[in-house]
Design a protein around this motif. Structure first.
Motif, PDB file in Angstrom:
ATOM      1  N   LEU A 252      27.133  44.282  15.888  1.00 21.66           N
ATOM      2  CA  LEU A 252      26.153  43.528  15.101  1.00 21.66           C
ATOM      3  C   LEU A 252      26.505  43.590  13.623  1.00 21.66           C
ATOM      4  O   LEU A 252      25.721  43.215  12.757  1.00 21.66           O
ATOM      5  CB  LEU A 252      24.751  44.113  15.312  1.00 21.66           C
ATOM      6  N   ARG A 253      27.660  44.074  13.321  1.00 26.52           N
ATOM      7  CA  ARG A 253      28.115  44.322  11.959  1.00 26.52           C
ATOM      8  C   ARG A 253      27.852  43.126  11.043  1.00 26.52           C
ATOM      9  O   ARG A 253      28.021  41.976  11.434  1.00 26.52           O
ATOM     10  CB  ARG A 253      29.624  44.578  12.030  1.00 26.52           C
ATOM     11  N   ASN A 254      27.429  43.477   9.813  1.00 23.42           N
ATOM     12  CA  ASN A 254      27.271  42.457   8.774  1.00 23.42           C
ATOM     13  C   ASN A 254      26.363  41.301   9.177  1.00 23.42           C
ATOM     14  O   ASN A 254      26.789  40.152   9.259  1.00 23.42           O
ATOM     15  CB  ASN A 254      28.657  41.942   8.363  1.00 23.42           C
ATOM     16  N   ILE A 276      26.959  48.735  14.269  1.00 19.66           N
ATOM     17  CA  ILE A 276      25.831  48.018  13.671  1.00 19.66           C
ATOM     18  C   ILE A 276      25.892  48.160  12.152  1.00 19.66           C
ATOM     19  O   ILE A 276      24.882  48.030  11.461  1.00 19.66           O
ATOM     20  CB  ILE A 276      24.487  48.542  14.202  1.00 19.66           C
ATOM     21  N   SER A 277      27.080  48.443  11.631  1.00 24.36           N
ATOM     22  CA  SER A 277      27.227  48.711  10.197  1.00 24.36           C
ATOM     23  C   SER A 277      26.877  47.483   9.365  1.00 24.36           C
ATOM     24  O   SER A 277      26.831  46.359   9.877  1.00 24.36           O
ATOM     25  CB  SER A 277      28.664  49.151   9.905  1.00 24.36           C
ATOM     26  N   LEU A 278      26.634  47.721   8.084  1.00 22.50           N
ATOM     27  CA  LEU A 278      26.366  46.649   7.132  1.00 22.50           C
ATOM     28  C   LEU A 278      25.175  45.780   7.528  1.00 22.50           C
ATOM     29  O   LEU A 278      25.256  44.559   7.572  1.00 22.50           O
ATOM     30  CB  LEU A 278      27.625  45.781   6.954  1.00 22.50           C
ATOM     31  N   LEU A 298      31.453  54.672  17.231  1.00 15.32           N
ATOM     32  CA  LEU A 298      30.071  54.605  16.761  1.00 15.32           C
ATOM     33  C   LEU A 298      30.100  54.348  15.268  1.00 15.32           C
ATOM     34  O   LEU A 298      30.519  55.206  14.495  1.00 15.32           O
ATOM     35  CB  LEU A 298      29.418  55.949  17.071  1.00 15.32           C
ATOM     36  N   ASN A 299      29.686  53.176  14.837  1.00  9.79           N
ATOM     37  CA  ASN A 299      29.685  52.867  13.415  1.00  9.79           C
ATOM     38  C   ASN A 299      28.306  52.360  13.010  1.00  9.79           C
ATOM     39  O   ASN A 299      27.903  51.266  13.388  1.00  9.79           O
ATOM     40  CB  ASN A 299      30.761  51.813  13.115  1.00  9.79           C
ATOM     41  N   ILE A 300      27.585  53.202  12.236  1.00 10.22           N
ATOM     42  CA  ILE A 300      26.269  52.779  11.769  1.00 10.22           C
ATOM     43  C   ILE A 300      26.242  52.746  10.243  1.00 10.22           C
ATOM     44  O   ILE A 300      25.181  52.763   9.618  1.00 10.22           O
ATOM     45  CB  ILE A 300      25.167  53.730  12.299  1.00 10.22           C
ATOM     46  N   ALA A 301      27.437  52.701   9.636  1.00 12.64           N
ATOM     47  CA  ALA A 301      27.562  52.809   8.185  1.00 12.64           C
ATOM     48  C   ALA A 301      26.736  51.743   7.461  1.00 12.64           C
ATOM     49  O   ALA A 301      26.546  50.640   7.964  1.00 12.64           O
ATOM     50  CB  ALA A 301      29.028  52.681   7.778  1.00 12.64           C
ATOM     51  N   GLU A 302      26.256  52.129   6.261  1.00 11.75           N
ATOM     52  CA  GLU A 302      25.571  51.200   5.367  1.00 11.75           C
ATOM     53  C   GLU A 302      24.346  50.549   5.993  1.00 11.75           C
ATOM     54  O   GLU A 302      24.227  49.332   6.059  1.00 11.75           O
ATOM     55  CB  GLU A 302      26.550  50.137   4.854  1.00 11.75           C
ATOM     56  N   ASN A 303      23.443  51.420   6.473  1.00 17.10           N
ATOM     57  CA  ASN A 303      22.108  51.003   6.860  1.00 17.10           C
ATOM     58  C   ASN A 303      21.131  51.925   6.160  1.00 17.10           C
ATOM     59  O   ASN A 303      21.516  52.635   5.221  1.00 17.10           O
ATOM     60  CB  ASN A 303      21.956  51.086   8.386  1.00 17.10           C
ATOM     61  N   TYR A 320      35.956  58.878  19.371  1.00 16.30           N
ATOM     62  CA  TYR A 320      37.105  59.028  18.473  1.00 16.30           C
ATOM     63  C   TYR A 320      36.844  58.476  17.083  1.00 16.30           C
ATOM     64  O   TYR A 320      37.620  58.689  16.172  1.00 16.30           O
ATOM     65  CB  TYR A 320      38.362  58.376  19.065  1.00 16.30           C
ATOM     66  N   TYR A 321      35.753  57.743  16.917  1.00 18.94           N
ATOM     67  CA  TYR A 321      35.453  57.216  15.584  1.00 18.94           C
ATOM     68  C   TYR A 321      33.949  57.242  15.356  1.00 18.94           C
ATOM     69  O   TYR A 321      33.190  56.683  16.143  1.00 18.94           O
ATOM     70  CB  TYR A 321      35.979  55.788  15.458  1.00 18.94           C
ATOM     71  N   VAL A 322      33.534  57.923  14.308  1.00 21.51           N
ATOM     72  CA  VAL A 322      32.122  57.970  13.945  1.00 21.51           C
ATOM     73  C   VAL A 322      32.022  57.686  12.465  1.00 21.51           C
ATOM     74  O   VAL A 322      32.693  58.325  11.658  1.00 21.51           O
ATOM     75  CB  VAL A 322      31.517  59.371  14.209  1.00 21.51           C
ATOM     76  N   ASN A 323      31.226  56.701  12.088  1.00 22.03           N
ATOM     77  CA  ASN A 323      31.054  56.402  10.673  1.00 22.03           C
ATOM     78  C   ASN A 323      29.563  56.251  10.411  1.00 22.03           C
ATOM     79  O   ASN A 323      28.953  55.300  10.860  1.00 22.03           O
ATOM     80  CB  ASN A 323      31.790  55.100  10.327  1.00 22.03           C
ATOM     81  N   PHE A 324      28.975  57.244   9.725  1.00 27.49           N
ATOM     82  CA  PHE A 324      27.594  57.014   9.313  1.00 27.49           C
ATOM     83  C   PHE A 324      27.424  57.096   7.803  1.00 27.49           C
ATOM     84  O   PHE A 324      26.379  57.433   7.274  1.00 27.49           O
ATOM     85  CB  PHE A 324      26.576  57.860  10.080  1.00 27.49           C
ATOM     86  N   THR A 325      28.496  56.711   7.139  1.00 26.26           N
ATOM     87  CA  THR A 325      28.474  56.590   5.686  1.00 26.26           C
ATOM     88  C   THR A 325      27.265  55.786   5.194  1.00 26.26           C
ATOM     89  O   THR A 325      26.882  54.813   5.827  1.00 26.26           O
ATOM     90  CB  THR A 325      29.757  55.841   5.247  1.00 26.26           C
ATOM     91  N   ALA A 326      26.708  56.226   4.042  1.00 24.45           N
ATOM     92  CA  ALA A 326      25.662  55.460   3.355  1.00 24.45           C
ATOM     93  C   ALA A 326      24.449  55.170   4.228  1.00 24.45           C
ATOM     94  O   ALA A 326      24.106  54.024   4.490  1.00 24.45           O
ATOM     95  CB  ALA A 326      26.255  54.167   2.783  1.00 24.45           C
ATOM     96  N   VAL A 346      35.707  61.098  11.460  1.00 15.09           N
ATOM     97  CA  VAL A 346      34.270  61.257  11.219  1.00 15.09           C
ATOM     98  C   VAL A 346      34.004  61.014   9.739  1.00 15.09           C
ATOM     99  O   VAL A 346      34.506  61.738   8.882  1.00 15.09           O
ATOM    100  CB  VAL A 346      33.791  62.662  11.619  1.00 15.09           C
ATOM    101  N   LEU A 347      33.267  59.969   9.420  1.00 17.96           N
ATOM    102  CA  LEU A 347      32.984  59.610   8.032  1.00 17.96           C
ATOM    103  C   LEU A 347      31.495  59.713   7.790  1.00 17.96           C
ATOM    104  O   LEU A 347      30.702  59.161   8.548  1.00 17.96           O
ATOM    105  CB  LEU A 347      33.469  58.188   7.769  1.00 17.96           C
ATOM    106  N   TYR A 348      31.100  60.445   6.723  1.00 17.51           N
ATOM    107  CA  TYR A 348      29.665  60.709   6.574  1.00 17.51           C
ATOM    108  C   TYR A 348      29.206  60.753   5.115  1.00 17.51           C
ATOM    109  O   TYR A 348      28.115  61.211   4.822  1.00 17.51           O
ATOM    110  CB  TYR A 348      29.307  62.023   7.274  1.00 17.51           C
TER     111      TYR A 348
HETATM  112  C1  LIG Z   1      33.329  53.805   7.169  1.00 15.35           C
HETATM  113  O1  LIG Z   1      33.443  54.747   6.177  1.00 15.35           O
HETATM  114  C2  LIG Z   1      34.446  54.493   5.193  1.00 15.35           C
HETATM  115  C3  LIG Z   1      34.562  55.678   4.271  1.00 15.35           C
HETATM  116  O2  LIG Z   1      33.334  56.003   3.725  1.00 15.35           O
HETATM  117  C4  LIG Z   1      34.121  53.222   4.466  1.00 15.35           C
HETATM  118  O3  LIG Z   1      35.042  52.972   3.446  1.00 15.35           O
HETATM  119  C5  LIG Z   1      34.139  52.127   5.483  1.00 15.35           C
HETATM  120  O4  LIG Z   1      33.870  50.883   4.891  1.00 15.35           O
HETATM  121  C6  LIG Z   1      33.171  52.430   6.570  1.00 15.35           C
HETATM  122  N1  LIG Z   1      33.307  51.472   7.643  1.00 15.35           N
HETATM  123  C7  LIG Z   1      32.461  50.499   7.814  1.00 15.35           C
HETATM  124  C8  LIG Z   1      32.731  49.647   8.989  1.00 15.35           C
HETATM  125  O5  LIG Z   1      31.517  50.274   7.139  1.00 15.35           O
END
Ligand SMILES: *[C@@H]1O[C@H](CO)[C@@H](O)[C@H](O)[C@H]1NC(C)=O
Ligand SMILES: *[C@@H]1O[C@H](CO)[C@@H](O)[C@H](O)[C@H]1NC(C)=O
Ligand SMILES: *[C@@H]1O[C@H](CO)[C@@H](O)[C@H](O)[C@H]1NC(C)=O
Ligand SMILES: *[C@@H]1O[C@H](CO)[C@@H](O)[C@H](O)[C@H]1NC(C)=O
Ligand SMILES: *[C@@H]1O[C@H](CO)[C@@H](O)[C@H](O)[C@H]1NC(C)=O
Ligand SMILES: *[C@@H]1O[C@H](CO)[C@@H](O)[C@H](O)[C@H]1NC(C)=O
Length: 781
Positions: A252-254, A276-278, A298-303, A320-326, A346-348
């Protein structure tokens, strides 16, 4: 004893040549149509091989150019131009192009990729009413997707990626009841998605990414086969889409999603890929998602997701990939994410985690932000007011201002009003994610594999042989060339003048018949050509002198010289097949069976295939021999010409009576032997191994592995062993109705090959959605 009169039988042979050899030149109208297509495309270099007088049907298919014929009509046309081909000049007319194309009305598969075609899709196009797969990727089609597309009722795959289609999706799409794949990525479509999408019950793959769709996603909960949902890069929202339980990939990204993640996601046991990022999702992130049984990405970044993580949370090993940045997460990073495979990403950053490094916010930041957005999700999710009050009080310690309360009141009111407006929407049922046997799930879903359609590759064309030729090849049917004899007749091995070896079957005939009598059978046999069958190359008749009736029939087959499958797996005679080769061999056999069932009409069932009937050629490609040859069966009427027109009914009938499942069982027995490497010669041996396998399904990896042939045990991946054992057990189920269809079997095997491949190359890159839909069946756990 009959006296051969072949020398005087020239007229017969001529008649036969004309009426039998199905692979001869097409009638000239088709040739003209193809040449006209070439001309309309300005004779591009990739069509330079198309020439007058060319035998299109027997031309070698390539990745970019393929013509497939069936019964003297063209059923498949693939033309792939140069990547990034520019738009045709202004003098190109899509109307005349399509006007020419529809002169091939039997087309089932049409691929016109990167050709520079432009213009609106003409309504004339819908005359191609047999189409099952349509791929128009990377052209410059524009305007609306015509609502009349719904008249292509056989359509199973519709791919219009990277064109310039615009406007709304037509509501009529919902009536394409066979549609399994719908890809409309990278166009300029906009507006809300039609509710009728929820009627496409056969749909497995829905890709609408990179358009400008907006509004809520219609209820997709009745799409019980849906595996891939990709809505990336649109303006959809605010509600999280409702999908069925079998979903494997949600992207569901962006977009503009801004409600909360429903609790139901925690029951998606087959979910592998979740992005479901962005967006602007709010509310608690369901931490149990880390340990969903299949989750890998699993990417839930930027929510704006909240929640407290703890060190002791469990997570799935495959992740193998987890992104819950922001986001607005607090607490500590789960230990399981940090241990485990070093390849895991793992990005956090930009949360409020207690990690000690500076890229985290202070806790107060997350608390305040959460407060600003934190109430809405509860109003969305909770059914009872009491829980809403509870949610409010959880925000404890902070006084909730009057403004906030009234805003909340308005939102709830608005929400309830909307809800009332959509009263007719079915409620989603919270069925427990039972991952019991999934044969039923897959049973009704169909997919024509390309491999099945481009079946008879690389064989010389079917022809009649002269008796002299066969006598020469076998040294006058010398006893040293006899390789088999049974109640059904003899089999000889011969070498033709060109050096190639053939197997010549000489079936016993019960009565004398005229050539006319044999024609339908011969015509049928001539179609038994497939990569995974020991294929028919031709035939020869010998006649009685007195009444010119047929005294003997010879059927000439390719000779496969590399031994039986058993000799490569469970006998000590030679080097054993690797695990990957075994999967490939099994896939070959399954595809051969699939062809026998569905690739020809009427289908051939109950073939009683044994592992010793499967031969390997010099490239270790598996080929089925000894299948149920119509000429040998007593039930010859079935193959009369009239019946050819009733093929699909026959198939339905056979399926209703589970005739197809007899072969599935036999296939299961072959798999047993392939997996264990133990020859299985009796029912008792079969039952014993079967029981062990059944027991191992629910058991752990190492006990499953212990069943696998010692010779390959260390090289097979756990996942592929599990898949192979799972499908094997399902094939051997007592109740034929419960056994998987041959399509399921093929999918499962391809999946096993894929995971095996991935484990060997240790390449964890995600699989593309389309591939995943084809390759990855739902696996039983
Ligand atoms: C995942 O985290 C990285 C590092 O913080 C960030 O640059 C990247 O844009 C993030 N990925 C997504 C899909 O948002
Ligand atoms: C269209 O124009 C191109 C040159 O721009 C020319 O080569 C081609 O023959 C023309 N095609 C037709 C169908 O007139
Ligand atoms: C459609 O064409 C594209 C481009 O050649 C290709 O990548 C894709 O696999 C095709 N899809 C199907 C289902 O044939
Ligand atoms: C999207 O389509 C345009 C043409 O409409 C093409 O130039 C571009 O490469 C496509 N992008 C992707 C990511 O496929
Ligand atoms: C797509 O269509 C729009 C008009 O609908 C046009 O302005 C645009 O140039 C087209 N894009 C391409 C790549 O042809
Ligand atoms: C998408 O649609 C919105 C209106 O719904 C419009 O304002 C916006 O310009 C469109 N964006 C694109 C890239 O076409």
């Amino acid at each position: 004893m009959a006296i051969p009169i072949y020398r005087t039988a020239v007229p017969f042979l001529l008649v036969m040549l004309i009426s039998v050899s199905c692979k001869e030149h097409l009638g000239s109208p088709y040739v003209q149509t193809l040449l006209r297509i070439k001309e309309l495309l300005n004779s591009p270099p990739y069509l330079s091989s198309w020439k007058t007088g060319m035998d299109f049907c027997n031309s070698e298919p390539t990745a970019t150019l393929t013509v497939v014929c069936y019964d003297k009509t063209i059923t498949q046309l693939h033309i792939v131009g140069d990547f990034g081909a520019p738009r045709f000049p202004m003098n190109f007319s899509i109307e005349s192009f399509v006007g020419t194309l529809v002169r091939l009305p039997s087309l089932k598969v049409l691929t016109l990729v990167s050709l520079g075609l432009w213009g609106p899709l003409p309504s004339k196009f819908m005359r191609l009413s047999s189409l099952e797969i349509l791929n128009l990727t990377s052209n410059f089609f524009e305007g609306q997707i015509p609502p009349t597309i719904a008249s292509l009722q056989h359509l199973q795959t519709l791919i219009l990626d990277s064109n310039n289609f615009t406007g709304r999706l037509p509501d009529s799409l919902g009536s394409l009841s066979a549609l399994a794949v719908l890809n409309l990525r990278n166009n300029s479509l906009y507006g809300s998605l039609p509710h009728s999408l929820g009627d496409l019950e056969a749909l497995r793959v829905l890709v609408l990414s990179s358009n400008n769709f907006s509004g809520d996603v219609p209820d997709l909960s009745s799409l019980t086969n849906l595996q891939v949902l990709n809505l990336e890069n649109n303006a959809l929202g605010p509600r999280f889409p409702i999908v069925g339980q079998k979903v494997e990939r949600i992207v569901l990204r962006n977009n503009r999603f801004s409600f909360s993640i429903p609790e139901k996601v925690q029951t998606y046991n087959q979910l592998k890929f979740f992005d479901i990022s962005l967006n602007r999702f709010v509310g608690p992130f369901p931490v149990s998602m880390f340990s969903l049984p299949s989750i890998a990405y699993l990417n839930i970044a930027e929510n704006k997701l909240t929640g407290m993580l703890s060190e002791s949370l469990p997570c799935n090993d495959d992740l193998y990939y987890v992104n819950f940045t922001a986001n607005l997460l607090t607490g500590k990073l789960p230990r399981c994410l940090l241990s485990g495979s070093s390849k895991r990403v793992v990005l956090y950053a930009e949360n409020c985690l207690a990690t000690g490094d500076e890229n985290q916010q202070p806790i107060s930041f997350c608390k305040n932000e959460a407060l600003a957005v934190g109430i809405l999700p509860h109003s969305n999710k909770q059914k009872q007011a009491s829980k809403v009050i509870l949610a409010l009080s959880i925000c404890g310690g902070v006084t909730v201002g009057v403004i906030l309360v009234s805003a909340f009141y308005l939102i709830v009111k608005n929400f309830l009003a909307k809800r009332a407006a959509q009263k007719s929407q079915p409620r989603l049922s919270e069925d427990n994610a039972s991952t019991a046997y999934t044969s039923k799930i897959l049973k009704d879903a169909r997919y024509i594999t390309q491999a099945m359609k481009i079946g008879g590759l690389g064989l010389p064309s079917y022809r009649t042989f002269s008796l002299e030729e066969l006598e020469e090849a076998t040294n006058n049917f010398h006893s040293s060339t006899l390789i088999g004899e049974g109640s059904r007749g003899q089999m000889y091995r011969g070498q033709l003048r060109d050096g190639s070896y053939v197997a010549i079957r000489c079936p016993k005939l019960r009565r004398n018949h005229t050539t006319q009598h044999f024609m339908p059978h011969i015509e049928f046999i001539s179609k038994l050509r497939h990569q995974h069958l020991v294929s028919a190359l031709g035939h020869c008749f010998e006649y009685h002198l007195d009444d010119s009736s047929v005294s003997r029939v010879f059927l000439v087959f390719a000779y496969v010289q590399n031994g039986t499958l058993r000799s490569w797996t469970s006998e000590r005679r030679r080097q054993k097949l690797s695990w990957a080769q075994r999967i490939a061999a099994a896939t070959g056999v399954a595809k051969g069976i699939q062809f026998l069932h569905t690739g020809i009409v009427p289908g051939i069932f109950a073939n009683n295939i044994k592992i010793t009937d499967v031969l390997l050629d010099q490239n270790l490609v598996a080929k089925i021999s000894g299948y149920n040859l119509p000429l040998l069966s007593d039930n010859m009427e079935k193959y009369s010409l009239q019946n050819f027109f009733r093929g699909s009914k026959e198939l339905k009938k056979a399926r209703a009576k589970h005739q197809d499942k007899l072969d599935i069982y036999d296939f299961g027995v072959i798999l047993l032997e392939l997996i264990t490497g133990k020859p299985i010669n009796s029912r008792n041996e079969e039952d014993a191994v079967k029981d062990e396998m059944n027991a191992s399904i629910t058991s752990d990896d190492s006990s499953r592995r212990s069943l696998v042939d010692r010779a390959v045990r260390n090289t097979c991946s756990g996942e592929s062993a599990r898949t192979m054992i799972g499908i094997c057990c399902r094939c051997l189920l007592k109740d034929p109705a419960e056994r998987p269809s041959i399509e399921d079997v093929v999918w499962n095997l391809q999946f096993a090959a894929q995971v095996q491949d991935a484990s060997q190359s240790s390449d964890g890159s995600p699989i593309s959605p389309l591939q995943s839909s084809r390759m990855k069946p739902i696996i039983t756990k």
